[in-house]
Design an enzyme around this catalytic site. Sequence first.
Site, PDB file in Angstrom:
ATOM      1  N   ASP A 184      -5.161  10.143 -27.957  1.00 48.80           N
ATOM      2  CA  ASP A 184      -4.791   9.471 -29.194  1.00 48.80           C
ATOM      3  C   ASP A 184      -3.752  10.342 -29.919  1.00 48.80           C
ATOM      4  O   ASP A 184      -2.799  10.796 -29.297  1.00 48.80           O
ATOM      5  CB  ASP A 184      -6.039   9.217 -30.036  1.00 48.80           C
ATOM      6  CG  ASP A 184      -5.803   8.265 -31.209  1.00 48.80           C
ATOM      7  OD1 ASP A 184      -5.755   7.047 -30.978  1.00 48.80           O
ATOM      8  OD2 ASP A 184      -5.649   8.755 -32.337  1.00 48.80           O
ATOM      9  N   TYR A 311      -0.301   8.995 -39.821  1.00 44.28           N
ATOM     10  CA  TYR A 311       0.439   7.919 -39.168  1.00 44.28           C
ATOM     11  C   TYR A 311       1.803   7.737 -39.834  1.00 44.28           C
ATOM     12  O   TYR A 311       2.817   7.505 -39.160  1.00 44.28           O
ATOM     13  CB  TYR A 311      -0.340   6.614 -39.237  1.00 44.28           C
ATOM     14  CG  TYR A 311      -1.453   6.469 -38.231  1.00 44.28           C
ATOM     15  CD1 TYR A 311      -1.360   5.545 -37.201  1.00 44.28           C
ATOM     16  CD2 TYR A 311      -2.605   7.234 -38.309  1.00 44.28           C
ATOM     17  CE1 TYR A 311      -2.385   5.380 -36.276  1.00 44.28           C
ATOM     18  CE2 TYR A 311      -3.637   7.086 -37.394  1.00 44.28           C
ATOM     19  CZ  TYR A 311      -3.515   6.168 -36.383  1.00 44.28           C
ATOM     20  OH  TYR A 311      -4.526   6.016 -35.474  1.00 44.28           O
ATOM     21  N   HIS A 364     -11.288   5.054 -24.790  1.00 44.01           N
ATOM     22  CA  HIS A 364     -10.387   5.850 -25.607  1.00 44.01           C
ATOM     23  C   HIS A 364     -11.026   7.148 -26.088  1.00 44.01           C
ATOM     24  O   HIS A 364     -10.327   8.127 -26.356  1.00 44.01           O
ATOM     25  CB  HIS A 364      -9.957   5.004 -26.806  1.00 44.01           C
ATOM     26  CG  HIS A 364      -8.725   5.483 -27.488  1.00 44.01           C
ATOM     27  ND1 HIS A 364      -7.503   5.554 -26.848  1.00 44.01           N
ATOM     28  CD2 HIS A 364      -8.503   5.911 -28.768  1.00 44.01           C
ATOM     29  CE1 HIS A 364      -6.596   5.999 -27.701  1.00 44.01           C
ATOM     30  NE2 HIS A 364      -7.173   6.220 -28.861  1.00 44.01           N
TER      31      HIS A 364
END
Length: 391
Positions: A184, A311, A364
Amino acid sequence: MPDAPPRPEPFTSRTAPAVLEDLRARLRATRWPDTPEDAGWSLGTDLAYLRELVAYWADGFDWPAQEAALARLPRFRVALGGLGIHFVHVRAAAAAGPVLPLILSHGWPDSFWRYTKVIPLLTDPGGHGADPADAFDVVVPDMPGYGYSAHPVGPALNSIEVAGLWAELMDVLGYRQFGAAGGDLGSHVSRYLALDHPDRVVAVHRTDAGVPIFTGDPADLTPEERDWLAGVAAWGAAEGAYGAMHRTKPQTAAFGLTDSPAGLAAWIVEKLRAWSDCDGKIERSFTKDEILTNVTVYWLTGTIGSSMRMYRANAAIPPAQLARRVDVPSGFSIFSGDVVRPPRAWLERTTNVVRVTEPARGGHFAPFEEPELYAEELRAFFRPYRAATTS
């Protein structure tokens, strides 16, 4: 006189009873939204499941026991770049050869929690039925704005800047050369460690290829690559609303998620379910205690807003940085239950690939979902690079 080098200090978290009472009161006072009949998970987090989880969080979940379990890990904080960085540092139990230092980088929505199950398998393989020669010294930091690390008072750090901090952290710990691994956002950080510190990173392992950037002629792509890029775009349209919010207006979401523990759980739990290899049944991958340990760390540290802001920082990284090719030996474990799984042609285009595997189980959050399988992936990949490290 030169400044003294940063000095790690032991760290233990202790939550005051009044803080837990406030959390339980908020949970019991949750104002629930309506939901269409039989909506289930189709519109986001399932109301019935979240009610069940919140009820357990309020009246069944034993945070002091979970906090005590986390305290058994050797945990530290150190000042790097003006920030207090929290990390786990566990040395190899007993190695039958060169010990490889390994820094593991987590992603969102988690923290050092992602690697808590796999740490003993990597540091003491002999005690878990594997070859003692495969032991690592393991370092697992919380990224700035995550977990028990401090968050910047100004703009969030991007993955390049975090990679620079991790290189400094490994210096502080006395590791000149080391391996890097992550998934990630931690995949981005590990990638930049390899790009910007190729003399120090002997090899880099990732469970995904990050956000694909291609600026060339589409005709140069293989059919598999074109199909994959189209699939990434389709996934983003259907599943990427959270990311758009994080990149553009994270502070708006942060108000509600910081104030409501039920809202925070909904935001995180939906991703744990959607991104894990659980066939839609989240507790096939995570127990309630495991889910709530992760969510409670976010709640108690108040880091959901600061974690989302990374982000936005990453969205401002120049495309030329994203398009750089990794020349450090690279390995990938593309777990079968993960999202937007890249084809080998793309990995070869963007990295110096030496190993690609496709484990049949895990998603994930593979280090937490399938710790034994993930540990074996790392042991096998890094085995040829142990002799290359120097302290």
